[in-house]
Design a protein around this motif. Structure first.
Motif, PDB file in Angstrom:
ATOM      1  N   TYR A  66      65.266  75.590  18.010  1.00  0.00           N
ATOM      2  CA  TYR A  66      66.300  76.344  17.294  1.00  0.00           C
ATOM      3  C   TYR A  66      67.691  75.917  17.736  1.00  0.00           C
ATOM      4  CZ  TYR A  66      62.722  79.261  15.272  1.00  0.00           C
ATOM      5  OH  TYR A  66      61.642  79.699  14.554  1.00  0.00           O
ATOM      6  N   SER A  67      67.812  74.702  18.189  1.00  0.00           N
ATOM      7  CA  SER A  67      69.121  74.242  18.638  1.00  0.00           C
ATOM      8  C   SER A  67      70.132  74.179  17.500  1.00  0.00           C
ATOM      9  CB  SER A  67      68.990  72.869  19.306  1.00  0.00           C
ATOM     10  OG  SER A  67      68.421  71.933  18.415  1.00  0.00           O
ATOM     11  N   TRP A  68      69.653  74.175  16.255  1.00  0.00           N
ATOM     12  CA  TRP A  68      70.554  74.153  15.102  1.00  0.00           C
ATOM     13  C   TRP A  68      71.096  75.535  14.790  1.00  0.00           C
ATOM     14  CZ3 TRP A  68      68.851  77.542  11.437  1.00  0.00           C
ATOM     15  CH2 TRP A  68      67.490  77.885  11.489  1.00  0.00           C
ATOM     16  N   ASP A  69      70.535  76.565  15.415  1.00  0.00           N
ATOM     17  CA  ASP A  69      70.833  77.942  15.032  1.00  0.00           C
ATOM     18  C   ASP A  69      71.680  78.639  16.099  1.00  0.00           C
ATOM     19  OD1 ASP A  69      68.806  80.896  14.145  1.00  0.00           O
ATOM     20  OD2 ASP A  69      70.948  80.444  13.947  1.00  0.00           O
ATOM     21  N   PRO A  70      72.966  78.881  15.831  1.00  0.00           N
ATOM     22  CA  PRO A  70      73.820  79.556  16.814  1.00  0.00           C
ATOM     23  C   PRO A  70      73.344  80.965  17.182  1.00  0.00           C
ATOM     24  CG  PRO A  70      75.152  78.504  15.111  1.00  0.00           C
ATOM     25  CD  PRO A  70      73.730  78.428  14.654  1.00  0.00           C
ATOM     26  N   ALA A  72      70.542  81.716  18.144  1.00  0.00           N
ATOM     27  CA  ALA A  72      69.688  81.562  19.322  1.00  0.00           C
ATOM     28  C   ALA A  72      70.486  81.722  20.613  1.00  0.00           C
ATOM     29  CB  ALA A  72      68.989  80.210  19.288  1.00  0.00           C
ATOM     30  N   ILE A  73      71.787  81.492  20.540  1.00  0.00           N
ATOM     31  CA  ILE A  73      72.636  81.705  21.717  1.00  0.00           C
ATOM     32  C   ILE A  73      73.571  82.882  21.469  1.00  0.00           C
ATOM     33  CG2 ILE A  73      72.491  79.379  22.634  1.00  0.00           C
ATOM     34  CD1 ILE A  73      75.280  78.870  21.327  1.00  0.00           C
ATOM     35  N   CYS A  74      73.101  83.798  20.624  1.00  0.00           N
ATOM     36  CA  CYS A  74      73.772  85.091  20.449  1.00  0.00           C
ATOM     37  C   CYS A  74      75.095  85.051  19.696  1.00  0.00           C
ATOM     38  CB  CYS A  74      73.979  85.797  21.799  1.00  0.00           C
ATOM     39  SG  CYS A  74      72.418  86.222  22.595  1.00  0.00           S
ATOM     40  N   LYS A  75      75.316  83.999  18.936  1.00  0.00           N
ATOM     41  CA  LYS A  75      76.447  84.048  18.026  1.00  0.00           C
ATOM     42  C   LYS A  75      76.097  85.011  16.880  1.00  0.00           C
ATOM     43  CE  LYS A  75      78.788  80.830  20.069  1.00  0.00           C
ATOM     44  NZ  LYS A  75      80.074  81.113  20.730  1.00  0.00           N
ATOM     45  N   PRO A  76      77.084  85.661  16.303  1.00  0.00           N
ATOM     46  CA  PRO A  76      76.788  86.591  15.203  1.00  0.00           C
ATOM     47  C   PRO A  76      76.099  85.889  14.038  1.00  0.00           C
ATOM     48  CG  PRO A  76      79.011  86.950  16.043  1.00  0.00           C
ATOM     49  CD  PRO A  76      78.507  85.704  16.703  1.00  0.00           C
ATOM     50  N   ASN A 149      79.459  78.034  10.826  1.00  0.00           N
ATOM     51  CA  ASN A 149      78.361  77.976  11.793  1.00  0.00           C
ATOM     52  C   ASN A 149      77.472  79.203  11.727  1.00  0.00           C
ATOM     53  OD1 ASN A 149      80.167  79.769  12.969  1.00  0.00           O
ATOM     54  ND2 ASN A 149      79.567  79.184  15.039  1.00  0.00           N
TER      55      ASN A 149
ATOM     56  N   LEU B  23      62.060  80.484  21.679  1.00  0.00           N
ATOM     57  CA  LEU B  23      63.381  79.905  21.854  1.00  0.00           C
ATOM     58  C   LEU B  23      63.250  78.480  22.339  1.00  0.00           C
ATOM     59  CD1 LEU B  23      65.393  82.762  23.580  1.00  0.00           C
ATOM     60  CD2 LEU B  23      65.740  81.858  21.314  1.00  0.00           C
ATOM     61  N   TYR B 281      76.704  78.222  26.837  1.00  0.00           N
ATOM     62  CA  TYR B 281      75.678  79.159  26.434  1.00  0.00           C
ATOM     63  C   TYR B 281      74.603  78.490  25.606  1.00  0.00           C
ATOM     64  CZ  TYR B 281      78.807  82.849  27.966  1.00  0.00           C
ATOM     65  OH  TYR B 281      79.611  83.663  28.711  1.00  0.00           O
ATOM     66  N   ALA B 284      74.021  74.648  20.653  1.00  0.00           N
ATOM     67  CA  ALA B 284      74.408  74.771  19.245  1.00  0.00           C
ATOM     68  C   ALA B 284      75.919  74.669  19.114  1.00  0.00           C
ATOM     69  CB  ALA B 284      73.908  76.093  18.663  1.00  0.00           C
TER      70      ALA B 284
END
Lengths: 232, 286
Positions: A66-70, A72-76, A149, B23, B281, B284
């Motif tokens: 899921y590196s394409w999906d922000p 996954a790192i808690c971006k809105p 993004n 994840l 973080y 991405a």
């Protein structure tokens, strides 16, 4: 027996009436999945480049990447995805000046100002910049300037920050279902405009909306380790 | 009877069958990485939502949102004289846009037993968690039969107070805690327990580059008595903080809020602030 049945029916009817009178205000949880289709059940009409990116992201997700999906790192998650994210409930509150969508997901707040014809602020922002008005009990919001993004859904449906969403929020079924009719216009991504419909179920007003902190939930901020380390 | 299209039903069933996605490997910030953040980020002391040094959010775009500490103040008449109607936007003139410097409220750290002071290199605000509350802060109140919802100008939280006489059993300890309320005449009495005080703490200070945090015990208990003025122009909140493990005497504070025109809000994302200072973080793109 008949009197009991009639009494129950009356209670139900009163509750439904109250729910309808509340309009879109209340606590809601998604019925629709976090993968948008058009109102005819088709995949939205992505242009060739966008379709290639979408398929690549789907393939990566299938492998757990899921590196394409922000998110996954808690971006809105952005709009409209946040309403569907992880099927967490959200609360809609209405006042003359604004409407708040208060999400359990990472305690996000989408504020829609009921102001004039132009948005107060330009963006881009995660929830975009909205102008909104009421048509009876239907909230009509025009959303522009959504950050690039974000994706429209968890499957990775892309958009540019030139996309325009026109959203119509209203209730059906005696106020028990919230319906969001969304018109998407983004010529840079899609070969034509398209429409989708999202459904949400009403929860009791006193439903406990939990305090969700994404960075903690996913242990991305390492707080447990860091705060358990006393240096003196 | 409402109609759901068949494809939506099938999609719903399919989504229920799929397990939650795993994840990808996410790179977490280490303690040294967080400590290496530029000085202006280190200036974010605990409890300050009003920045000492403004964070650079990039070029200012005409029509872009005002900085989070600039709350436009336009006093207007409260349309409701109902003493039990707290709806509206309430402004704390002593803490425009956020909390008082130093956190505003609670037990001064100097009064604390030494064993309850935790020292760390990390400022809790960098971790994007909810501060220990309830604390004086401007914001909008919504109200229905079951609860009050307070939407604070500082968008790290929305606080909910539920009408009732019993706290939620086994509620997890959180930054906002578990709040219930009842009326005594026209005074709303709010009782809050379940406050998680071991991260942000009751008070904090910065000494020699280290954050000293006064940790609240699990027994921290806050009682507020909130009353609206007869003309609806002010809301007075008398708060009493009690934590016998930390301090024998309760700590009391009174905040008088003013009814103003809703300044609307701003899009503040803590996680973005971290990115601006190179906090890793994940991979991405921002």
């Amino acid at each position: 027996m008949i009197r009991k049945f009639l009494a129950l029916a009356a209670v139900f009817a009163l509750g439904a009436h109250a729910a309808e009178a509340a309009g879109i205000a209340g606590v809601w949880v998604a019925i629709s999945p976090n993968k948008l289709l058009t109102t005819t059940g088709q995949l939205p009409p992505l242009n060739a480049a966008a379709a290639a990116q979408y398929q690549a992201d789907l393939a990566a997700a299938a492998k757990g990447d899921y590196s394409w999906d922000p998110v996954a790192i808690c971006k809105p998650p952005g709009e409209p995805r946040t309403m569907l994210q992880d099927r967490m409930p959200f609360e809609i509150d209405v006042s003359p000046a604004r409407v708040d969508f208060l999400f359990q997901w990472n305690r996000l707040d989408r504020i829609i100002g009921i102001v004039g014809k132009e948005p107060l602020y330009v963006g881009p922002y995660y929830f975009g910049a909205s102008t909104a008005h009421w048509e009876g009990s239907t909230l009509v919001a025009s959303v522009t300037g959504i950050k690039e993004n974000t994706t429209l859904d968890a499957a990775g449906l892309p958009h540019t920050d030139s996309a325009v969403l026109t959203e119509r929020f209203h209730t059906i079924n005696g106020g028990q279902i919230l319906e969001a009719d969304i018109h998407v216009s983004d010529p840079a991504t899609y070969t034509r405009d398209w429409d989708t419909k999202l459904l949400f179920r009403r929860l009791p007003d006193d439903t406990r909306i939990k305090e969700d902190v994404c960075m903690e939930r996913k242990n991305l901020n390492n707080y447990a380790t860091i705060y358990n380390s006393v240096t003196k | 009877m409402f109609h759901i299209a068949r494809h939506q039903i099938l999609a719903l069933l399919a989504s229920c069958l799929l397990s939650a996605p795993a994840l990808a490997q996410i790179e977490r910030p280490t303690e040294s990485e967080l400590d290496a953040a530029p000085k202006q980020f280190q200036a974010l002391l605990h409890g300050k939502s009003k920045l000492i040094t403004p964070i650079n959010r990039g070029p200012v775009v005409k029509g872009s949102l005002p900085p989070p500490d600039a709350t436009p103040v336009v006093k207007i008449a409260n349309p409701s004289r109902d003493p039990r109607d707290f709806t509206g936007y309430w402004y704390d003139p002593e803490a425009p846009g956020g909390q008082l410097p130093g956190g505003g409220v609670p037990v001064p750290i100097l009064d604390a037993p030494p064993g309850l002071v935790r020292t760390t290199k990390i400022d809790a605000e960098r971790l994007c968690i909810v501060d220990l509350g309830p604390q004086p802060e401007s914001g909008r109140i919504y109200q229905d039969k079951t609860k009050l919802t307070m939407v604070y100008n500082n968008q790290l939280r929305a606080r909910r107070i539920y009408f009732g006489n019993h706290h939620t059993p086994n509620a997890p300890f959180t930054g906002n805690g578990d709040s219930i309320a009842h009326w005594e005449g026209n005074t709303l009495v709010v009782d809050t327990v379940g406050l998680r005080g071991f991260i942000t703490g009751l008070d904090a200070t910065l000494e020699g580059g280290l954050h000293k945090i006064l940790v609240a015990s699990p027994n921290l208990h806050v009682v507020e008595r909130i009353t609206k003025s007869t003309d609806g122009s002010t809301l007075t909140d008398e708060a009493t903080w009690t934590d016998p493990s930390v301090r024998a005497a309760p700590y009391r504070e009174t905040t008088v809020y003013e009814y103003i025109q809703d300044p609307l809000g701003y899009d503040f994302e803590c996680e973005d602030d971290g990115d601006q200072f190179g906090l890793k973080y994940g991979s991405a793109n921002n």
